[in-house]
Design a protein around this motif. Sequence first.
Motif, PDB file in Angstrom:
ATOM      1  N   GLN A   3       0.833  -1.201   0.000  1.00 50.03           N
ATOM      2  CA  GLN A   3       0.000   0.000   0.000  1.00 50.03           C
ATOM      3  C   GLN A   3       0.867   1.249   0.000  1.00 50.03           C
ATOM      4  OE1 GLN A   3      -2.603  -0.450   3.456  1.00 50.03           O
ATOM      5  NE2 GLN A   3      -4.303  -0.854   2.060  1.00 50.03           N
ATOM      6  N   LEU A   4       0.431   2.236  -0.776  1.00 56.92           N
ATOM      7  CA  LEU A   4       1.035   3.563  -0.752  1.00 56.92           C
ATOM      8  C   LEU A   4      -0.044   4.515  -0.283  1.00 56.92           C
ATOM      9  CD1 LEU A   4       2.973   3.650  -4.159  1.00 56.92           C
ATOM     10  CD2 LEU A   4       3.820   2.968  -1.914  1.00 56.92           C
ATOM     11  N   VAL A   5       0.210   5.200   0.814  1.00 58.26           N
ATOM     12  CA  VAL A   5      -0.778   6.106   1.391  1.00 58.26           C
ATOM     13  C   VAL A   5      -0.269   7.531   1.284  1.00 58.26           C
ATOM     14  CG1 VAL A   5      -2.067   6.718   3.455  1.00 58.26           C
ATOM     15  CG2 VAL A   5      -1.576   4.314   2.963  1.00 58.26           C
ATOM     16  N   GLU A   6      -1.033   8.348   0.570  1.00 59.15           N
ATOM     17  CA  GLU A   6      -0.664   9.748   0.341  1.00 59.15           C
ATOM     18  C   GLU A   6      -1.412  10.658   1.298  1.00 59.15           C
ATOM     19  OE1 GLU A   6      -0.699   8.666  -4.395  1.00 59.15           O
ATOM     20  OE2 GLU A   6      -2.362   8.668  -2.976  1.00 59.15           O
ATOM     21  N   SER A   7      -0.813  11.767   1.625  1.00 51.48           N
ATOM     22  CA  SER A   7      -1.459  12.764   2.458  1.00 51.48           C
ATOM     23  C   SER A   7      -0.877  14.139   2.158  1.00 51.48           C
ATOM     24  CB  SER A   7      -1.268  12.436   3.947  1.00 51.48           C
ATOM     25  OG  SER A   7       0.102  12.448   4.284  1.00 51.48           O
ATOM     26  N   CYS A  22       4.020  10.366   1.075  1.00 43.97           N
ATOM     27  CA  CYS A  22       3.606   9.060   0.591  1.00 43.97           C
ATOM     28  C   CYS A  22       4.393   8.004   1.347  1.00 43.97           C
ATOM     29  CB  CYS A  22       3.842   8.925  -0.898  1.00 43.97           C
ATOM     30  SG  CYS A  22       3.605   7.251  -1.538  1.00 43.97           S
ATOM     31  N   SER A  23       3.685   7.135   2.081  1.00 46.28           N
ATOM     32  CA  SER A  23       4.333   6.086   2.863  1.00 46.28           C
ATOM     33  C   SER A  23       3.989   4.725   2.291  1.00 46.28           C
ATOM     34  CB  SER A  23       3.894   6.164   4.317  1.00 46.28           C
ATOM     35  OG  SER A  23       4.343   7.359   4.907  1.00 46.28           O
ATOM     36  N   ALA A  91      -4.355  19.314  -9.888  1.00 45.42           N
ATOM     37  CA  ALA A  91      -4.415  17.950 -10.420  1.00 45.42           C
ATOM     38  C   ALA A  91      -4.579  16.973  -9.257  1.00 45.42           C
ATOM     39  CB  ALA A  91      -3.138  17.617 -11.188  1.00 45.42           C
ATOM     40  N   THR A  92      -4.819  15.713  -9.634  1.00 46.10           N
ATOM     41  CA  THR A  92      -4.717  14.631  -8.666  1.00 46.10           C
ATOM     42  C   THR A  92      -3.277  14.119  -8.723  1.00 46.10           C
ATOM     43  OG1 THR A  92      -7.028  14.022  -8.957  1.00 46.10           O
ATOM     44  CG2 THR A  92      -5.578  12.394  -7.947  1.00 46.10           C
ATOM     45  N   TYR A  93      -2.636  14.068  -7.580  1.00 45.73           N
ATOM     46  CA  TYR A  93      -1.233  13.651  -7.507  1.00 45.73           C
ATOM     47  C   TYR A  93      -1.161  12.205  -7.019  1.00 45.73           C
ATOM     48  CZ  TYR A  93       0.404  18.364  -8.426  1.00 45.73           C
ATOM     49  OH  TYR A  93       0.678  19.566  -9.032  1.00 45.73           O
ATOM     50  N   TYR A  94      -0.347  11.429  -7.718  1.00 42.61           N
ATOM     51  CA  TYR A  94      -0.216  10.004  -7.410  1.00 42.61           C
ATOM     52  C   TYR A  94       1.226   9.668  -7.053  1.00 42.61           C
ATOM     53  CZ  TYR A  94      -4.722   9.518  -9.774  1.00 42.61           C
ATOM     54  OH  TYR A  94      -6.043   9.641 -10.151  1.00 42.61           O
ATOM     55  N   CYS A  95       1.373   8.850  -6.037  1.00 42.27           N
ATOM     56  CA  CYS A  95       2.668   8.323  -5.655  1.00 42.27           C
ATOM     57  C   CYS A  95       2.892   6.989  -6.365  1.00 42.27           C
ATOM     58  CB  CYS A  95       2.685   8.117  -4.135  1.00 42.27           C
ATOM     59  SG  CYS A  95       4.177   7.390  -3.469  1.00 42.27           S
ATOM     60  N   ASN A  96       4.124   6.754  -6.792  1.00 45.55           N
ATOM     61  CA  ASN A  96       4.483   5.502  -7.452  1.00 45.55           C
ATOM     62  C   ASN A  96       5.750   4.949  -6.821  1.00 45.55           C
ATOM     63  OD1 ASN A  96       6.430   4.322  -9.758  1.00 45.55           O
ATOM     64  ND2 ASN A  96       4.327   3.683 -10.138  1.00 45.55           N
ATOM     65  N   TRP A 111       0.880   1.888  -6.949  1.00 48.38           N
ATOM     66  CA  TRP A 111       0.383   3.257  -7.075  1.00 48.38           C
ATOM     67  C   TRP A 111      -0.430   3.605  -5.838  1.00 48.38           C
ATOM     68  CZ3 TRP A 111       1.559   6.618 -10.969  1.00 48.38           C
ATOM     69  CH2 TRP A 111       2.124   6.084 -12.130  1.00 48.38           C
ATOM     70  N   GLY A 112      -0.360   4.853  -5.435  1.00 47.14           N
ATOM     71  CA  GLY A 112      -1.238   5.349  -4.396  1.00 47.14           C
ATOM     72  C   GLY A 112      -2.611   5.622  -4.969  1.00 47.14           C
ATOM     73  N   GLN A 113      -3.533   5.954  -4.093  1.00 47.52           N
ATOM     74  CA  GLN A 113      -4.921   6.162  -4.508  1.00 47.52           C
ATOM     75  C   GLN A 113      -5.127   7.539  -5.119  1.00 47.52           C
ATOM     76  OE1 GLN A 113      -3.818   6.455  -1.455  1.00 47.52           O
ATOM     77  NE2 GLN A 113      -4.734   8.271  -0.558  1.00 47.52           N
ATOM     78  N   GLY A 114      -4.162   8.416  -4.953  1.00 49.91           N
ATOM     79  CA  GLY A 114      -4.273   9.775  -5.504  1.00 49.91           C
ATOM     80  C   GLY A 114      -4.773  10.761  -4.462  1.00 49.91           C
TER      81      GLY A 114
END
Length: 121
Positions: A3-7, A22-23, A91-96, A111-114
Amino acid sequence: QVQLVESGGGLVQAGGSLRLSCSASGSIWRLDDMAWYRQAPGNQRELVATITVGGITNYADSVKGRFTISRENVRSTIYLQMNSLKPEDTATYYCNAQYIHGVTFSPTQAWGQGIQVTVSS
């Protein structure tokens, strides 16, 4: 499962700043290159910035000098410090994350959820 969790997203006025985090967690044997992407409505997803395990960074021309990507390997976390924000950064930012799976030992990515970033003019 990885899991990638963005904040850290939100609404900010033009010229302001935001810091995304992003963790990564889960079945990871080794975390490799990580990156931030973004996608605005009607546009394709585009690369914003990348960072290697060793800290080598790369940026899209549109964010050079304004955005800074960093990482804390011990926490499996990356950050994106965004300064001098412009409405076109909305935009929606995504972690990879590129990683070696902890069970299969296969290279793969997650990928994170955005997370939404909105810059008002």
